[in-house]
Motif scaffolding. Structure first.
Motif, PDB file in Angstrom:
ATOM      1  N   GLY A 277     -11.448   2.748  -1.630  1.00  0.00           N
ATOM      2  CA  GLY A 277     -10.673   3.486  -2.631  1.00  0.00           C
ATOM      3  C   GLY A 277      -9.235   3.021  -2.718  1.00  0.00           C
ATOM      4  N   VAL A 278      -8.497   3.627  -3.645  1.00  0.00           N
ATOM      5  CA  VAL A 278      -7.076   3.291  -3.833  1.00  0.00           C
ATOM      6  C   VAL A 278      -6.234   4.114  -2.858  1.00  0.00           C
ATOM      7  CG1 VAL A 278      -7.364   2.667  -6.267  1.00  0.00           C
ATOM      8  CG2 VAL A 278      -6.811   5.018  -5.682  1.00  0.00           C
ATOM      9  N   GLY A 306      -6.405  -1.954  -5.241  1.00  0.00           N
ATOM     10  CA  GLY A 306      -6.030  -1.336  -6.512  1.00  0.00           C
ATOM     11  C   GLY A 306      -4.538  -1.224  -6.654  1.00  0.00           C
ATOM     12  N   SER A 307      -3.847  -0.940  -5.570  1.00  0.00           N
ATOM     13  CA  SER A 307      -2.409  -1.147  -5.469  1.00  0.00           C
ATOM     14  C   SER A 307      -2.135  -1.372  -3.983  1.00  0.00           C
ATOM     15  CB  SER A 307      -1.601   0.006  -6.066  1.00  0.00           C
ATOM     16  OG  SER A 307      -2.046   1.231  -5.598  1.00  0.00           O
ATOM     17  N   ALA A 308      -0.908  -1.803  -3.675  1.00  0.00           N
ATOM     18  CA  ALA A 308      -0.636  -2.247  -2.311  1.00  0.00           C
ATOM     19  C   ALA A 308      -0.860  -1.107  -1.319  1.00  0.00           C
ATOM     20  CB  ALA A 308       0.791  -2.763  -2.217  1.00  0.00           C
ATOM     21  N   CYS A 309      -1.539  -1.391  -0.236  1.00  0.00           N
ATOM     22  CA  CYS A 309      -1.747  -0.382   0.798  1.00  0.00           C
ATOM     23  C   CYS A 309      -0.519  -0.361   1.698  1.00  0.00           C
ATOM     24  CB  CYS A 309      -2.995  -0.705   1.621  1.00  0.00           C
ATOM     25  SG  CYS A 309      -3.256   0.504   2.924  1.00  0.00           S
ATOM     26  N   PRO A 310       0.206   0.753   1.769  1.00  0.00           N
ATOM     27  CA  PRO A 310       1.396   0.793   2.615  1.00  0.00           C
ATOM     28  C   PRO A 310       1.011   0.548   4.078  1.00  0.00           C
ATOM     29  CG  PRO A 310       1.231   2.768   1.252  1.00  0.00           C
ATOM     30  CD  PRO A 310      -0.067   2.034   1.121  1.00  0.00           C
ATOM     31  N   VAL A 325      -8.623  -0.705   8.405  1.00  0.00           N
ATOM     32  CA  VAL A 325      -8.439  -0.863   6.960  1.00  0.00           C
ATOM     33  C   VAL A 325      -8.687  -2.321   6.593  1.00  0.00           C
ATOM     34  CG1 VAL A 325      -6.686  -0.928   5.139  1.00  0.00           C
ATOM     35  CG2 VAL A 325      -6.824   1.047   6.671  1.00  0.00           C
ATOM     36  N   LEU A 326      -9.466  -2.535   5.559  1.00  0.00           N
ATOM     37  CA  LEU A 326      -9.604  -3.873   4.995  1.00  0.00           C
ATOM     38  C   LEU A 326      -8.840  -3.849   3.678  1.00  0.00           C
ATOM     39  CD1 LEU A 326     -11.228  -6.667   5.305  1.00  0.00           C
ATOM     40  CD2 LEU A 326     -12.451  -5.784   3.323  1.00  0.00           C
ATOM     41  N   HIS A 327      -7.744  -4.583   3.654  1.00  0.00           N
ATOM     42  CA  HIS A 327      -6.920  -4.616   2.457  1.00  0.00           C
ATOM     43  C   HIS A 327      -7.505  -5.672   1.519  1.00  0.00           C
ATOM     44  CE1 HIS A 327      -2.437  -4.553   0.999  1.00  0.00           C
ATOM     45  NE2 HIS A 327      -3.252  -3.932   0.181  1.00  0.00           N
ATOM     46  N   ALA A 328      -7.676  -5.319   0.259  1.00  0.00           N
ATOM     47  CA  ALA A 328      -8.275  -6.268  -0.685  1.00  0.00           C
ATOM     48  C   ALA A 328      -7.518  -6.224  -2.000  1.00  0.00           C
ATOM     49  CB  ALA A 328      -9.742  -5.908  -0.914  1.00  0.00           C
ATOM     50  N   GLN A 362      -2.711  -9.054   1.280  1.00  0.00           N
ATOM     51  CA  GLN A 362      -3.904  -8.773   0.464  1.00  0.00           C
ATOM     52  C   GLN A 362      -5.068  -9.683   0.846  1.00  0.00           C
ATOM     53  OE1 GLN A 362      -0.857  -8.256  -0.520  1.00  0.00           O
ATOM     54  NE2 GLN A 362      -0.911  -6.277  -1.529  1.00  0.00           N
ATOM     55  N   GLY A 363      -4.785 -10.743   1.618  1.00  0.00           N
ATOM     56  CA  GLY A 363      -5.882 -11.478   2.231  1.00  0.00           C
ATOM     57  C   GLY A 363      -6.181 -12.848   1.659  1.00  0.00           C
TER      58      GLY A 363
END
Ligand code: AMP
Length: 549
Positions: A277-278, A306-310, A325-328, A362-363
């Motif tokens: 999710g976002v 969906g937007s940057a994960c803090p 957390v997997l940041h995508a 973001q990977g």
């Protein structure tokens, strides 16, 4: 000269995912919280049979191959049946975003020339607000049973989903056709100009699904229970409804209940292992769990994009709940997945702090996505450099043209004749190939000709315990042209002053990046896909006088 290979020519079709799931994972479950209020369970065997019935029902409604069939629906099993029945029969599934204004829905439905609309009960008022104005939708189907059908409605001749299913036979053979045929349609949430349609194909969807399921991407397996919070009306829920059938994973659909309490209940009762999710949704869940002193018993991974994960959120998930957390990163135009942030072997011996620094990026580009960054002159910038540039991508699940050629050719052509899609995102890429978004090109703050990345500043502000939400925007400055202004929503009951927040940036960032001022607001408006509407904030603060001006 090449010679032809001698392998079977089998088109990559979405229906093949369903056939596979029914044959190999027939007992696997799809669990949905329904808008009617209860929890519903069906197996992949039932999903396949009901999708075949629905395909017959669509034909009876007059839907032909290539026709657009619209949905306005939450994540649930009926929506999943539509995913397979519409695309599988050769028609095009057009998922409309219910958070849009009725005028926007009318524009998009007319542009797409939708012929039938399926919608959840919750959205009856929205549908009533626009039904008489849409030009091409002739049939309206409520995704419910007879008992829950509205007694009366401003929309004449409402059809009942379960009645259509009951009246149709489950004998249906999925047709075979060119894998490049259109399968689904999603309009971009662009903040300027008209929304533009991205028309996915069966081939692009299947290739994207393989990439989604890979271990360094969302790592989906038959032993997983996946709860996509990301809506099925936003870029096909990041491909998870397809990936679940490909690998035989259990699917858990939250329906309309996206508050922290409902999500936590479902994550626990259905033993969910992976979620997606976002960031704004997770904020609600984490706040609820923190206040209620709850833990997760089975969830180990969550995908955030969906937007940057803090980074503060990545840390909270790990330290308080032992969730990785997997940041995508991705966009409607990229199906959506483009990059995912999994470790390389060199990271394994590193400290937790070093891990957090990697996870905030973001990977790496997935196989199938080629990416590069370019400067303002269009020349490619090196990886590992200090400079950010605009991110360009290409690949078999990246848009080539928008539906009906809206906006003309979006691609930039390089010296080798390859077309690249300009994402509008500004990014750095490190020597290991990890991409980090620093901004949207239109959100970037240009101070004395140099770029300041608003996302870096927001990430720091979000790490302050009193901050619930932070947006950094450009404010006019007579000397520097633009300087950063930090707009903050405080957590309920928390206190922090402007000076304390400014001091919080000390040592965390180059001194000249520090915001010139902080304003506190009650709320920051979110757009239809959960992103902060920074253009609204820029309008609101366009005459703001910085103390440094
Ligand atoms: P949409 O087409 O509505 O999915 O929006 C795509 C845009 O969302 C991208 O171009 C980025 O600006 C933003 N976005 C998506 N994922 C991330 C992420 N992980 N970090 C920062 N921005 C993101």
């Amino acid at each position: 000269m090449t010679i032809p290979g001698l392998m079977m020519q089998q088109p990559l079709l979405i229906s093949s995912l369903l056939v596979h799931a029914e044959r190999h994972h027939a007992e696997q479950e799809i669990v949905s919280r329904r808008v009617e209020g209860d929890i519903h369970r069906e197996t992949f065997r039932e999903l396949a049979a009901r999708s075949r019935r629905l395909a017959n029902a669509l034909a009876a409604l007059g839907v032909k191959q290539g026709d657009r069939v619209a949905t306005i629906a939450w994540n649930g099993y009926r929506h999943m049946e539509l995913y397979y029945a519409v695309s599988g029969s050769g028609a095009v599934l057009h998922t409309l975003n219910p958070r849009l204004h009725p005028d926007q829905v009318v524009y998009i439905a007319d542009h797409a020339e939708d012929s039938v609309l399926f919608f959840d009960l919750t959205f009856l008022p929205l549908v009533e607000a626009f039904a008489s104005r849409v030009k091409t939708i002739k049939k309206f189907v409520v995704m419910t049973d007879r008992a829950h059908m509205p007694k009366e409605s401003k929309v004449p001749g409402l059809l009942c989903y379960e009645e259509l299913i009951d009246a149709a036979s489950d004998a249906y053979v999925w047709p075979s056709f060119d894998e490049n045929a259109a399968s689904s349609l999603c309009y971009t949430s662009g903040t300027t100009g008209h929304p533009k349609g991205v028309l996915y194909s069966h081939r692009s969807t299947i290739l994207h699904t393989y990439a989604v399921a890979l271990p360094d991407t969302l790592n989906c397996s038959a032993r997983d229970a996946i709860l996509p919070v990301v809506p099925m009306f936003h870029v096909n829920a990041w491909g998870l409804p397809y990936a679940a059938c490909m690998v035989g994973a259990k699917l858990v659909f939250p329906g309309p209940a996206l508050d922290g309490k409902s999500l936590h209940e479902l994550l626990e009762s259905e033993k969910v292992t992976v979620s997606a999710g976002v960031p704004t949704v997770w904020q609600g869940l984490l706040a609820y769990m923190d206040a209620s002193k709850l833990k997760f018993s089975t969830m180990r991974r969550t995908v955030i994009g969906g937007s940057a994960c803090p980074p503060a959120m990545i840390r909270a998930f790990k330290e308080a709940y032992n969730v990785d957390v997997l940041h995508a990163w991705g966009m409607t135009e990229t199906s959506p997945l483009g990059t995912a942030c999994a470790f390389k072997p060199k990271h394994l011996g590193q400290s937790q702090e070093e891990h957090y620094a990697v996870m905030a990026k973001q990977g790496r580009g997935l196989y199938g996505i080629d990416m590069k960054i370019v400067g303002e002159d269009g020349a490619e910038l090196p990886w590992g450099g200090e400079k950010s540039g605009e991110l360009l991508v290409r690949g078999p699940w990246v848009v080539n043209r928008y539906f009906k050629d809206e906006g003309g050719n979006p691609l930039l052509t390089d010296a080798d004749g390859h077309g690249w899609f300009p994402t509008g995102d500004v990014a750095r890429i490190d020597t290991d190939g990890y991409m980090q978004i620093t901004d949207r090109s239109k959100d970037v703050i240009k101070s004395g000709g140099e770029w300041i990345g608003s996302i870096d500043l927001e990430n720091i502000a979000m790490a302050h315990p009193a901050v619930a939400m932070a947006a950094c925007i450009a404010a006019h400055h007579p000397k520097w042209d633009e300087r950063p202004l930090l707009v903050v929503v405080k957590k309920p009951g928390a206190e922090v002053t402007r000076d304390e927040l400014i001091a919080f940036f000390d040592g965390k960032i180059a001194k000249w990046w520090t915001p010139d001022d902080v304003v506190f607001v009650d709320a920051i408006q979110l757009g239809a896909t959960g992103k902060m509407l920074k253009n609204r904030l820029r309008d609101q603060f366009k005459d703001y006088k910085l103390p440094t001006a």
